[in-house]
Write a protein that holds these residues in place. Sequence first.
Motif, PDB file in Angstrom:
ATOM      1  N   ILE A  88      38.192  39.934  27.038  1.00 28.69           N
ATOM      2  CA  ILE A  88      38.315  39.535  28.125  1.00 28.69           C
ATOM      3  C   ILE A  88      38.852  40.508  29.354  1.00 28.69           C
ATOM      4  CG2 ILE A  88      39.099  37.635  29.696  1.00 28.69           C
ATOM      5  CD1 ILE A  88      38.720  35.610  27.401  1.00 28.69           C
ATOM      6  N   GLN A  89      39.754  40.936  28.756  1.00 28.12           N
ATOM      7  CA  GLN A  89      40.631  41.958  29.799  1.00 28.12           C
ATOM      8  C   GLN A  89      39.677  42.908  30.031  1.00 28.12           C
ATOM      9  OE1 GLN A  89      43.656  44.065  27.759  1.00 28.12           O
ATOM     10  NE2 GLN A  89      44.526  44.790  29.548  1.00 28.12           N
ATOM     11  N   GLU A  90      38.601  43.487  29.303  1.00 36.60           N
ATOM     12  CA  GLU A  90      37.551  44.681  29.642  1.00 36.60           C
ATOM     13  C   GLU A  90      36.697  44.236  30.729  1.00 36.60           C
ATOM     14  OE1 GLU A  90      36.266  45.794  25.851  1.00 36.60           O
ATOM     15  OE2 GLU A  90      38.015  46.827  25.221  1.00 36.60           O
ATOM     16  N   VAL A  91      36.644  42.747  30.646  1.00 35.71           N
ATOM     17  CA  VAL A  91      35.556  42.333  31.800  1.00 35.71           C
ATOM     18  C   VAL A  91      36.120  41.591  32.970  1.00 35.71           C
ATOM     19  CG1 VAL A  91      33.862  42.348  29.922  1.00 35.71           C
ATOM     20  CG2 VAL A  91      35.205  40.244  30.673  1.00 35.71           C
ATOM     21  N   LEU A  92      37.459  41.895  33.251  1.00 34.82           N
ATOM     22  CA  LEU A  92      38.237  41.396  34.291  1.00 34.82           C
ATOM     23  C   LEU A  92      37.449  41.744  35.919  1.00 34.82           C
ATOM     24  CD1 LEU A  92      41.745  41.044  33.606  1.00 34.82           C
ATOM     25  CD2 LEU A  92      40.254  39.182  33.634  1.00 34.82           C
ATOM     26  N   PRO A  93      37.030  42.831  35.837  1.00 35.79           N
ATOM     27  CA  PRO A  93      36.183  43.242  37.289  1.00 35.79           C
ATOM     28  C   PRO A  93      35.003  42.170  37.515  1.00 35.79           C
ATOM     29  CG  PRO A  93      37.039  44.854  36.343  1.00 35.79           C
ATOM     30  CD  PRO A  93      37.151  44.002  35.109  1.00 35.79           C
ATOM     31  N   GLN A  94      34.407  42.058  36.389  1.00 33.44           N
ATOM     32  CA  GLN A  94      33.251  40.917  36.512  1.00 33.44           C
ATOM     33  C   GLN A  94      33.516  39.498  36.840  1.00 33.44           C
ATOM     34  OE1 GLN A  94      30.524  41.213  33.219  1.00 33.44           O
ATOM     35  NE2 GLN A  94      31.001  43.374  32.725  1.00 33.44           N
ATOM     36  N   VAL A  95      34.747  39.081  35.950  1.00 33.37           N
ATOM     37  CA  VAL A  95      35.181  37.960  36.217  1.00 33.37           C
ATOM     38  C   VAL A  95      35.801  37.679  37.707  1.00 33.37           C
ATOM     39  CG1 VAL A  95      36.954  36.190  35.509  1.00 33.37           C
ATOM     40  CG2 VAL A  95      36.005  37.671  33.915  1.00 33.37           C
ATOM     41  N   ASN A  96      36.560  38.724  38.395  1.00 32.30           N
ATOM     42  CA  ASN A  96      37.145  38.587  39.647  1.00 32.30           C
ATOM     43  C   ASN A  96      35.947  38.218  40.601  1.00 32.30           C
ATOM     44  OD1 ASN A  96      39.493  38.919  38.363  1.00 32.30           O
ATOM     45  ND2 ASN A  96      39.574  41.086  38.900  1.00 32.30           N
ATOM     46  N   CYS A  97      34.689  39.296  40.384  1.00 24.68           N
ATOM     47  CA  CYS A  97      33.682  39.185  41.341  1.00 24.68           C
ATOM     48  C   CYS A  97      32.997  37.867  41.266  1.00 24.68           C
ATOM     49  CB  CYS A  97      32.659  40.186  40.912  1.00 24.68           C
ATOM     50  SG  CYS A  97      32.903  41.807  41.253  1.00 24.68           S
ATOM     51  N   LEU A  98      32.949  37.288  40.015  1.00 22.56           N
ATOM     52  CA  LEU A  98      32.256  35.911  40.011  1.00 22.56           C
ATOM     53  C   LEU A  98      33.326  34.788  40.799  1.00 22.56           C
ATOM     54  CD1 LEU A  98      30.475  33.575  38.788  1.00 22.56           C
ATOM     55  CD2 LEU A  98      31.658  33.721  36.774  1.00 22.56           C
ATOM     56  N   ILE A  99      34.566  34.892  40.306  1.00 21.16           N
ATOM     57  CA  ILE A  99      35.575  33.843  41.155  1.00 21.16           C
ATOM     58  C   ILE A  99      35.610  34.124  42.630  1.00 21.16           C
ATOM     59  CG2 ILE A  99      37.984  33.629  41.158  1.00 21.16           C
ATOM     60  CD1 ILE A  99      38.273  34.083  38.433  1.00 21.16           C
ATOM     61  N   THR A 100      35.345  35.425  43.036  1.00 21.58           N
ATOM     62  CA  THR A 100      35.386  35.426  44.659  1.00 21.58           C
ATOM     63  C   THR A 100      34.115  34.588  44.977  1.00 21.58           C
ATOM     64  OG1 THR A 100      36.609  37.560  44.355  1.00 21.58           O
ATOM     65  CG2 THR A 100      35.107  37.280  46.404  1.00 21.58           C
ATOM     66  N   ALA A 101      32.986  34.840  44.505  1.00 19.79           N
ATOM     67  CA  ALA A 101      31.599  34.177  44.757  1.00 19.79           C
ATOM     68  C   ALA A 101      31.955  32.662  44.926  1.00 19.79           C
ATOM     69  CB  ALA A 101      30.695  34.875  43.865  1.00 19.79           C
ATOM     70  N   ILE A 102      32.594  32.210  43.853  1.00 17.37           N
ATOM     71  CA  ILE A 102      32.711  30.747  43.743  1.00 17.37           C
ATOM     72  C   ILE A 102      33.545  30.264  44.844  1.00 17.37           C
ATOM     73  CG2 ILE A 102      33.777  29.021  42.427  1.00 17.37           C
ATOM     74  CD1 ILE A 102      32.639  30.543  39.769  1.00 17.37           C
ATOM     75  N   VAL A 103      34.744  30.945  45.149  1.00 20.73           N
ATOM     76  CA  VAL A 103      35.706  30.353  46.139  1.00 20.73           C
ATOM     77  C   VAL A 103      34.879  30.585  47.458  1.00 20.73           C
ATOM     78  CG1 VAL A 103      37.791  31.294  47.485  1.00 20.73           C
ATOM     79  CG2 VAL A 103      37.775  31.304  44.868  1.00 20.73           C
TER      80      VAL A 103
END
Length: 272
Positions: free
Chosen positions: A37-52
Amino acid sequence: MIPITEQSSLYDNLETKSVEELTSAINQEDHKVAKAIQEVLPQVNCLITAIVNKLKNGGRMFYIGAGSGGRLSVLDVIELPTTYGLPKGIYNAVLAGGEDRLIDALEEMEDDLNEAWDRLNAANISEKDIVVGISASGSTPFVLEGLKQCRAHHIATGCIVSNPDSIIAGQADYPVEVLTGPEFVTGSTRMKCGTAQKMLLDMISTTVMIQLGRIEGNNMINVKLINDKIMDRGVKMLMKKAEIDNYNEAKSLLLQYGTVKNAMEKLVKNHD
């Protein structure tokens, strides 16, 4: 090429191993999940920003999934109205076979090509919303067809998958590809893949709720007062924030205004 989630376990002859050997090996594999999960945090952050961004502009969030991942998404969504006081209908889960069948293992429903879009369409899905598919394999037909339809209707999409370059990721504007490796029991994606999905769902929804202002400091100021434990937590939270010494006074205010946030806003307004 065999997908990672279907590759043979790194362990064999499991039936010959002791309890101690099995739990130690499973624990070793579980340690790999947080790193993945640590390795894909940039992807996760993009998804979260879109949801917000969607939710701040009046949109809604929908998970679509089948099997373990779909069931985990239902559990995540169920918690949010109580924990964060989020109105129902803003954060949603569409489970293959229906959320009311949560305890049934309706794995055959993951091959339904129409249900996901039919259910989203019935919920009046629109370009204001965002839909996130969950699929360990990255190829679940229920999820894939749902995301395809969303993209055809210009609806933002994301996904959580456990294989690289999957067809589902190809249908996602915000893909999260968390690669946890072969499962301890070959193909049993309820294990590491499921653990990763649970951790990501917690990470995503908690961060979204914080970004939407439903946490203050580190407290659940919008929590619903559904039992004695939460009531006591709320009273003590209000006592600390409002500098109230009397437990019963704080409890009375909390019961009157429903949440710590409402009570604090009323106290500040009265003070002004």
